[in-house]
Design a protein around this motif. Structure first.
Motif, PDB file in Angstrom:
ATOM      1  N   GLU A 190      11.715 -11.396  -4.188  1.00  0.00           N
ATOM      2  CA  GLU A 190      12.812 -12.348  -4.599  1.00  0.00           C
ATOM      3  C   GLU A 190      12.098 -13.336  -5.215  1.00  0.00           C
ATOM      4  O   GLU A 190      12.522 -13.931  -6.187  1.00  0.00           O
ATOM      5  N   HIS A 191      10.534 -13.839  -4.999  1.00  0.00           N
ATOM      6  CA  HIS A 191      10.068 -15.258  -5.191  1.00  0.00           C
ATOM      7  C   HIS A 191       8.847 -14.428  -6.439  1.00  0.00           C
ATOM      8  O   HIS A 191       8.293 -15.097  -7.011  1.00  0.00           O
ATOM      9  N   ASP A 192       8.740 -13.352  -6.620  1.00  0.00           N
ATOM     10  CA  ASP A 192       7.739 -12.745  -7.425  1.00  0.00           C
ATOM     11  C   ASP A 192       8.024 -11.528  -8.165  1.00  0.00           C
ATOM     12  O   ASP A 192       7.485 -10.337  -7.498  1.00  0.00           O
ATOM     13  N   SER A 193       8.634 -11.591  -9.096  1.00  0.00           N
ATOM     14  CA  SER A 193       9.285 -10.060  -9.737  1.00  0.00           C
ATOM     15  C   SER A 193       8.408  -9.822 -10.924  1.00  0.00           C
ATOM     16  O   SER A 193       8.557  -8.516 -11.391  1.00  0.00           O
ATOM     17  N   GLN A 194       7.224 -10.426 -11.344  1.00  0.00           N
ATOM     18  CA  GLN A 194       6.537  -9.954 -12.442  1.00  0.00           C
ATOM     19  C   GLN A 194       5.507  -9.171 -11.889  1.00  0.00           C
ATOM     20  O   GLN A 194       4.845  -9.505 -10.982  1.00  0.00           O
ATOM     21  N   ALA A 195       5.141  -7.981 -12.662  1.00  0.00           N
ATOM     22  CA  ALA A 195       4.227  -7.210 -11.992  1.00  0.00           C
ATOM     23  C   ALA A 195       2.875  -7.771 -12.097  1.00  0.00           C
ATOM     24  O   ALA A 195       2.045  -7.330 -11.039  1.00  0.00           O
ATOM     25  N   SER A 196       2.390  -8.558 -13.074  1.00  0.00           N
ATOM     26  CA  SER A 196       1.163  -9.057 -12.930  1.00  0.00           C
ATOM     27  C   SER A 196       0.811  -9.990 -11.859  1.00  0.00           C
ATOM     28  O   SER A 196      -0.104 -10.027 -11.180  1.00  0.00           O
ATOM     29  N   GLU A 197       1.870 -10.940 -11.584  1.00  0.00           N
ATOM     30  CA  GLU A 197       1.833 -11.731 -10.434  1.00  0.00           C
ATOM     31  C   GLU A 197       1.932 -11.090  -9.123  1.00  0.00           C
ATOM     32  O   GLU A 197       1.561 -11.383  -8.094  1.00  0.00           O
ATOM     33  N   TYR A 198       2.793  -9.951  -9.140  1.00  0.00           N
ATOM     34  CA  TYR A 198       3.152  -9.109  -7.836  1.00  0.00           C
ATOM     35  C   TYR A 198       1.584  -8.528  -7.451  1.00  0.00           C
ATOM     36  O   TYR A 198       1.272  -8.489  -6.098  1.00  0.00           O
ATOM     37  N   ARG A 199       0.830  -7.947  -8.397  1.00  0.00           N
ATOM     38  CA  ARG A 199      -0.452  -7.467  -8.071  1.00  0.00           C
ATOM     39  C   ARG A 199      -1.496  -8.432  -7.487  1.00  0.00           C
ATOM     40  O   ARG A 199      -2.299  -8.114  -6.641  1.00  0.00           O
ATOM     41  N   ALA A 200      -1.115  -9.758  -7.747  1.00  0.00           N
ATOM     42  CA  ALA A 200      -2.214 -10.512  -7.191  1.00  0.00           C
ATOM     43  C   ALA A 200      -1.675 -11.199  -5.764  1.00  0.00           C
ATOM     44  O   ALA A 200      -2.388 -11.964  -5.235  1.00  0.00           O
ATOM     45  N   SER A 201      -0.509 -10.893  -5.517  1.00  0.00           N
ATOM     46  CA  SER A 201       0.370 -11.423  -4.206  1.00  0.00           C
ATOM     47  C   SER A 201      -0.074 -10.509  -3.102  1.00  0.00           C
ATOM     48  O   SER A 201      -0.384  -9.219  -3.062  1.00  0.00           O
ATOM     49  N   ASN A 202       0.278 -11.216  -1.844  1.00  0.00           N
ATOM     50  CA  ASN A 202       0.344 -10.145  -0.752  1.00  0.00           C
ATOM     51  C   ASN A 202       1.301  -9.189  -0.632  1.00  0.00           C
ATOM     52  O   ASN A 202       1.162  -8.028  -0.152  1.00  0.00           O
ATOM     53  N   GLY A 203       2.288  -9.009  -1.568  1.00  0.00           N
ATOM     54  CA  GLY A 203       3.247  -7.952  -1.770  1.00  0.00           C
ATOM     55  C   GLY A 203       2.668  -6.614  -2.133  1.00  0.00           C
ATOM     56  O   GLY A 203       3.227  -5.687  -1.707  1.00  0.00           O
ATOM     57  N   ALA A 204       1.425  -6.799  -2.985  1.00  0.00           N
ATOM     58  CA  ALA A 204       0.872  -5.380  -3.212  1.00  0.00           C
ATOM     59  C   ALA A 204       0.203  -4.985  -2.010  1.00  0.00           C
ATOM     60  O   ALA A 204       0.449  -3.619  -1.709  1.00  0.00           O
ATOM     61  N   ALA A 205      -0.334  -5.618  -1.075  1.00  0.00           N
ATOM     62  CA  ALA A 205      -0.952  -4.962   0.208  1.00  0.00           C
ATOM     63  C   ALA A 205       0.207  -4.469   1.127  1.00  0.00           C
ATOM     64  O   ALA A 205       0.015  -3.529   1.546  1.00  0.00           O
ATOM     65  N   ILE A 206       1.540  -5.270   1.088  1.00  0.00           N
ATOM     66  CA  ILE A 206       2.320  -4.756   1.927  1.00  0.00           C
ATOM     67  C   ILE A 206       3.160  -3.447   1.626  1.00  0.00           C
ATOM     68  O   ILE A 206       3.181  -2.746   2.168  1.00  0.00           O
ATOM     69  N   PHE A 207       3.072  -3.464   0.187  1.00  0.00           N
ATOM     70  CA  PHE A 207       3.547  -2.133  -0.452  1.00  0.00           C
ATOM     71  C   PHE A 207       2.845  -0.926  -0.050  1.00  0.00           C
ATOM     72  O   PHE A 207       3.359   0.186   0.089  1.00  0.00           O
ATOM     73  N   ASP A 208       1.458  -1.099  -0.446  1.00  0.00           N
ATOM     74  CA  ASP A 208       0.599  -0.164   0.049  1.00  0.00           C
ATOM     75  C   ASP A 208       0.650   0.439   1.215  1.00  0.00           C
ATOM     76  O   ASP A 208       0.465   1.639   1.464  1.00  0.00           O
ATOM     77  N   CYS A 209       0.665  -0.652   2.098  1.00  0.00           N
ATOM     78  CA  CYS A 209       0.837  -0.178   3.731  1.00  0.00           C
ATOM     79  C   CYS A 209       2.083   0.576   3.797  1.00  0.00           C
ATOM     80  O   CYS A 209       2.240   1.638   4.754  1.00  0.00           O
ATOM     81  N   LEU A 210       3.330   0.205   3.070  1.00  0.00           N
ATOM     82  CA  LEU A 210       4.467   0.991   3.360  1.00  0.00           C
ATOM     83  C   LEU A 210       4.304   2.385   2.831  1.00  0.00           C
ATOM     84  O   LEU A 210       4.922   3.379   3.662  1.00  0.00           O
ATOM     85  N   LEU A 211       3.740   2.450   1.906  1.00  0.00           N
ATOM     86  CA  LEU A 211       3.567   3.877   1.180  1.00  0.00           C
ATOM     87  C   LEU A 211       2.698   4.890   2.345  1.00  0.00           C
ATOM     88  O   LEU A 211       3.056   5.981   2.412  1.00  0.00           O
ATOM     89  N   SER A 212       1.686   4.027   2.738  1.00  0.00           N
ATOM     90  CA  SER A 212       0.814   4.788   3.627  1.00  0.00           C
ATOM     91  C   SER A 212       1.457   5.267   4.847  1.00  0.00           C
ATOM     92  O   SER A 212       1.209   6.557   5.361  1.00  0.00           O
ATOM     93  N   VAL A 213       2.279   4.563   5.398  1.00  0.00           N
ATOM     94  CA  VAL A 213       2.877   4.865   6.607  1.00  0.00           C
ATOM     95  C   VAL A 213       4.024   6.213   6.145  1.00  0.00           C
ATOM     96  O   VAL A 213       4.168   6.982   6.992  1.00  0.00           O
ATOM     97  N   LEU A 214       4.425   5.816   5.041  1.00  0.00           N
ATOM     98  CA  LEU A 214       5.556   7.026   4.595  1.00  0.00           C
ATOM     99  C   LEU A 214       4.737   8.269   4.455  1.00  0.00           C
ATOM    100  O   LEU A 214       5.515   9.513   4.868  1.00  0.00           O
ATOM    101  N   ARG A 215       3.747   8.188   4.067  1.00  0.00           N
ATOM    102  CA  ARG A 215       3.093   9.486   3.826  1.00  0.00           C
ATOM    103  C   ARG A 215       2.598  10.336   5.108  1.00  0.00           C
ATOM    104  O   ARG A 215       2.607  11.611   5.172  1.00  0.00           O
ATOM    105  N   VAL A 216       2.102   9.345   6.090  1.00  0.00           N
ATOM    106  CA  VAL A 216       1.992   9.934   7.590  1.00  0.00           C
ATOM    107  C   VAL A 216       2.971  10.554   8.307  1.00  0.00           C
ATOM    108  O   VAL A 216       3.237  11.556   8.658  1.00  0.00           O
ATOM    109  N   PHE A 217       4.272   9.781   7.958  1.00  0.00           N
ATOM    110  CA  PHE A 217       5.507  10.286   8.503  1.00  0.00           C
ATOM    111  C   PHE A 217       5.870  11.719   7.746  1.00  0.00           C
ATOM    112  O   PHE A 217       6.302  12.464   8.362  1.00  0.00           O
ATOM    113  N   LEU A 218       5.558  12.006   6.507  1.00  0.00           N
ATOM    114  CA  LEU A 218       5.836  13.150   5.795  1.00  0.00           C
ATOM    115  C   LEU A 218       4.948  14.066   6.379  1.00  0.00           C
ATOM    116  O   LEU A 218       5.353  15.362   6.598  1.00  0.00           O
ATOM    117  N   ASN A 219       3.823  13.916   6.769  1.00  0.00           N
ATOM    118  CA  ASN A 219       2.675  14.884   7.064  1.00  0.00           C
ATOM    119  C   ASN A 219       3.292  15.389   8.545  1.00  0.00           C
ATOM    120  O   ASN A 219       3.176  16.550   8.689  1.00  0.00           O
TER     121      ASN A 219
END
Length: 263
Positions: A190-219
């Motif tokens: 909500e406070h960081d909608s631009q892709a360039s800013e997003y990659r530099a924020s904590n949001g990128a780390a949180i999103f990567d973690c979310l995807l990793s959890v989903l992959r294990v759930f899938l397995n």
């Protein structure tokens, strides 16, 4: 071993090396946290341990100044800490099926699941803005999930093991982490909608973690009745998954949405 594990092209691992590394995970129960027990005993043993520990901190600091291993906490350097970071840095797919089996039989999966669950305990279910410590834990959860994803892929024995380990410890922790990541991404987005800013924020780390959890759930649920039942029993998980599909995509960069929706 830690430095070798950073080189994904030449890292070569055998059973004896893996066994030694897993044994080192428990080494600090003999020395205390960072050599505490040895120091209390006094004499040259404790002093020697502290000298080596200082040298390792110095080397890791040099690596960080060179732009590498930025996730390392130099204040926590100990034998077991470095051993765990080595384990999380391994490319298990390259090591082959024997690695997946040995990691289970030698107790490596126990350590990874326990570490992941401990990190999940630091997350606050009601907090939408994670602290620096919580971001550090989220990054470590992500690394644990990547190893678990690799060793559970197309490996029925490991799937069953991680599903049932200590009364579904992993599934419980993953459910909690997924919910926390989903809430955090919406808050950050909500406070960081631009892709360039997003990659530099904590949001990128949180999103990567979310995807990793989903992959294990899938397995652990794909063509797996036990896994599907255990995961499906988790309170609030279906709601979280629907939010991941229907709400989260609007808060992440366009080029990141496809992977989320497919998972």
């Amino acid at each position: 071993m830690f430095i070798l594990s950073r080189d994904r092209l030449t890292m070569d691992l055998d059973t004896a090396t893996l066994s030694q590394m897993l044994a080192l995970l428990d080494s600090d129960t003999r020395h205390g946290d960072g050599g505490g027990e040895a120091t209390r005993e006094g004499g040259r043993g404790g002093a020697a341990y502290e000298r080596v520990r200082g040298k390792v901190r110095e080397l890791c600091g040099m690596m960080q100044r060179g732009g590498h291993v930025k996730h390392l906490d130099l204040d926590r350097i100990s034998t077991s800490y470095i051993a765990m970071e080595t384990l999380l840095g391994l490319t298990s797919r390259k090591a082959g099926e024997w690695f997946k089996t040995e990691l289970r039989t030698l107790g490596g999966l126990d350590h990874i699941i326990t570490t992941m669950s401990s990190c999940a305990d630091f997350l606050d279910d009601e907090c939408e803005e994670p602290s620096d410590l919580q971001i550090e834990k989220i990054r470590k959860i992500d690394r644990c999930m990547r190893v678990l994803e690799n060793v559970s892929y197309m490996n029925t024995e490991n799937q069953q093991y991680v599903i049932c380990f200590k009364q579904n410890m992993l599934i419980l922790a993953m459910t909690r982490v997924l919910g926390q990541c989903q809430r955090c991404i919406e808050s950050v987005g909500e406070h960081d909608s631009q892709a360039s800013e997003y990659r530099a924020s904590n949001g990128a780390a949180i999103f990567d973690c979310l995807l990793s959890v989903l992959r294990v759930f899938l397995n652990i649920t794909h063509d797996n009745e036990v896994g599907s039942i255990k995961v499906g029993q988790q309170t609030g998980l279906i709601k979280t998954l629907l939010l991941c599909v229907l709400q989260v995509p609007q808060y992440v960069p366009t080029d990141k949405r496809f992977d989320l929706l497919v998972l």
